[in-house]
Design a protein around this motif. Structure first.
Motif, short mmCIF file in Angstrom:
data_model
loop_
_atom_site.label_atom_id
_atom_site.label_comp_id
_atom_site.label_asym_id
_atom_site.label_seq_id
_atom_site.Cartn_x
_atom_site.Cartn_y
_atom_site.Cartn_z
N ALA A 116 7.42 -15.38 -0.58
CA ALA A 116 6.65 -16.52 -0.05
C ALA A 116 5.89 -17.23 -1.16
O ALA A 116 5.82 -18.46 -1.20
N ASP A 117 5.34 -16.45 -2.10
CA ASP A 117 4.65 -17.05 -3.25
C ASP A 117 5.63 -17.84 -4.12
O ASP A 117 5.30 -18.92 -4.62
N GLU A 118 6.82 -17.28 -4.28
CA GLU A 118 7.86 -17.96 -5.06
C GLU A 118 8.18 -19.33 -4.44
O GLU A 118 8.30 -20.34 -5.15
N LYS A 169 15.69 -13.76 -1.62
CA LYS A 169 14.49 -13.66 -0.79
C LYS A 169 13.62 -14.91 -0.95
O LYS A 169 13.00 -15.38 0.01
N GLN A 226 9.80 -21.91 5.39
CA GLN A 226 8.69 -22.86 5.33
C GLN A 226 9.13 -24.31 5.48
O GLN A 226 8.29 -25.21 5.57
N GLU A 241 4.34 -18.31 7.46
CA GLU A 241 4.70 -16.93 7.75
C GLU A 241 6.06 -16.95 8.43
O GLU A 241 6.45 -17.97 9.01
N PRO A 276 9.17 -10.78 1.86
CA PRO A 276 8.05 -10.21 1.11
C PRO A 276 7.05 -11.28 0.69
O PRO A 276 7.39 -12.46 0.54
N ASP A 277 5.81 -10.88 0.47
CA ASP A 277 4.79 -11.81 0.01
C ASP A 277 5.19 -12.47 -1.31
O ASP A 277 4.92 -13.66 -1.53
N ALA A 278 5.84 -11.70 -2.18
CA ALA A 278 6.25 -12.26 -3.48
C ALA A 278 7.24 -13.40 -3.29
O ALA A 278 7.21 -14.39 -4.03
N ASP A 304 2.64 -26.78 -0.52
CA ASP A 304 2.30 -26.53 0.88
C ASP A 304 2.52 -27.75 1.79
O ASP A 304 2.19 -27.71 2.97
N ALA A 323 12.46 -17.55 1.94
CA ALA A 323 11.09 -18.04 2.15
C ALA A 323 11.03 -19.56 2.14
O ALA A 323 10.31 -20.18 2.94
N ARG A 357 6.20 -21.16 -2.45
CA ARG A 357 5.06 -22.07 -2.58
C ARG A 357 4.97 -22.66 -3.98
O ARG A 357 4.63 -23.84 -4.15
#
Length: 352
Positions: free
Chosen positions: A154-156, A239, A247, A347, A150-152, A163, A243, A158
Motif C-alpha cells: 500500500a505504501d508502494e 503486490k 486504490q 484499504e 501488505p502495508d508495504a 492520495d 495495491a 501511495r
C-alpha cells in the motif's frame, strides 16, 4: 489443488477456495502454484502454497514430489489444462483425482484423473473453477476473495500515485507469441485525455518491464499531457500493483491479469475484448462494462459466425483490437463512473 498459472486465472480460482472453506471450516488446502502467481497471492488465508517454477522443468517437479512424498491428499483438484501440470500430478498421492469433463479438458487431461466435472457448456472461467466445489457438494457459491495486501505494498502504491483519485490503465497483455490482445497507444491516450479534461482524473500506467510494455508506455506518454499521466510501468511488485488497483477509481485494460485482479478487489473495471470471448473471460463482476468486439472480430477475421466456432477460440489476428474505438471505451468508462460514484479507498475492499 493444482493450478500453476496465470495471474487472471488464479484470481478467478480464489472464490472456489472460499466456498470450500465456508463448507468445511477446518479444511486443509494445499495449492501447487506458479512462482509469479504465488508472489501475487502469498498470504492468502487458510492456504498452504507449494511453489513450482516452470523454468526448473522436471527437476522442479521432482523437488515437489520429494517435498510432498509423505503426504496423501483426500482429493486432488486438477485445475490446469496443460500437459506439464498433468505430468506434475503423476508424482502426487491422492485418493481421488478430479479434472475437467472431456469437452473442457485439453492436452488429454481426462487421462490423468479419476472423475470428471459435469458438462457445463459455455462456462465462464470463474464458473468452471467453481464447478469443482459443486462436484464436492458445495451449495453456497457466493463470491469472496479477501486478497491480502501488505502495508508495504500500500505504501508502494501511495508513493507512486499519491492520495488523489486516479485511473489505473494496464495497456499490455502478456507479451506472448500471437497474443494479439493489445489496443493502440492512440486509443489509450484519447481515454487519458478524456478522463483528465472531464473528470480531473490522472491515469497511472502499469505493466511489466518488457521492451514491448516499455515501448507502449513511452508512446502513450508522448501522446498525453504530462500532468495527466503517471508512468509506473516496470515500477511495482505484483503486490504493489494489487495495491494500486485497490486504490484506483477504475481500471482499464485488455484481457489480462489486471482486469481479474481488479475484479477480485471490487474495483470498477472496463475490459477491452476483441481477440478473446468476454462471455468466457471477462472480469466476472464487471461484464456489463466490457467493450466487446469479439463477435465482430470473428466475423471479420475468421469469416465465421461466433456460433460456428469452438467455445473459447481466440481470434489470432493483429488487427482485431483495432475494431475497438476510443469512443467505445469512453462510453463504458462514463457508464462506470456514473453507476459507481465513490471515492477511492486506501484499504482493501472486502465482501459485504
Amino acid at each position: 489443488m493444482l493450478r500453476l498459472s496465470a495471474l487472471g486465472d488464479v484470481c478467478n480460482l480464489v472464490p472456489t477456495i472460499r466456498a470450500l472453506q465456508r463448507q468445511w471450516p477446518d479444511i486443509r488446502i494445499t495449492w501447487i502454484i506458479g512462482k509469479g502467481e504465488y508472489s501475487l497471492l502469498s498470504g492468502l488465508s487458510g492456504v498452504e502454497f507449494v511453489v513450482y517454477d516452470k523454468a526448473t522443468g522436471l527437476a522442479g517437479m521432482r523437488d515437489i514430489w520429494r517435498r510432498l512424498g509423505d503426504t496423501r491428499f483426500d482429493v486432488l483438484l486438477h485445475m490446469q489444462q496443460a500437459l506439464r501440470a498433468s505430468i506434475l500430478s503423476l508424482g502426487l498421492k491422492a485418493n481421488l483425482r478430479i479434472g475437467y469433463d472431456k469437452a473442457r479438458a485439453k492436452d488429454w487431461q481426462h487421462w490423468f484423473t479419476h472423475r470428471q466435472l459435469a458438462p457445463h457448456s459455455k462456462a465462464h472461467v470463474l464458473e468452471s473453477f467453481m464447478d469443482f466445489a459443486r462436484l464436492l457438494g458445495v451449495d453456497d457459491t457466493r463470491l469472496a476473495w479477501e486478497l491480502p495486501i501488505p502495508d508495504a505494498a500500500a505504501d508502494e502504491a501511495r508513493q507512486l500515485a499519491g492520495d488523489q483519485p486516479y485511473l489505473l490503465m494496464s495497456p499490455c497483455a502478456n507479451p506472448r507469441l500471437r497474443n494479439f490482445r493489445n489496443w493502440s497507444a492512440e486509443g489509450y491516450a484519447a481515454v487519458i485525455e478524456h478522463a483528465w479534461s472531464q473528470h480531473g482524473l490522472r491515469t497511472v500506467l502499469s505493466g511489466g518491464n518488457s521492451p514491448q510494455e516499455r515501448e507502449m508506455g513511452t508512446r502513450i506518454m508522448s501522446l498525453s499531457a504530462p500532468d495527466a499521466v503517471i508512468d509506473a510501468i516496470g515500477a511495482t511488485s505484483l503486490k504493489g500493483l494489487l495495491a494500486l488497483i485497490n486504490q484506483a477509481r477504475a481500471v482499464i485494460a485488455p484481457d489480462s491479469g489486471p482486469v481479474h485482479m481488479a475484479n477480485a478487489l471490487h474495483t470498477p473495471t472496463v475490459g477491452l475484448f476483441a481477440t478473446t470471448n468476454p462471455v468466457r473471460a471477462a472480469p466476472y463482476c464487471w461484464r456489463d462494462y466490457v467493450v466487446n468486439r469479439y463477435p465482430e472480430a470473428v466475423r471479420t477475421f475468421m469469416h465465421k459466425s461466433p456460433d460456428d466456432i469452438t467455445w473459447g477460440q481466440r481470434v489470432r489476428h493483429p488487427d482485431a483490437m483495432s475494431l475497438i474505438s476510443a469512443d467505445d471505451v469512453i462510453e463504458r468508462l462514463e457508464a462506470l463512473l456514473t453507476d459507481y460514484p465513490f471515492s477511492p479507498v486506501l484499504e482493501p475492499r472486502h465482501e459485504a
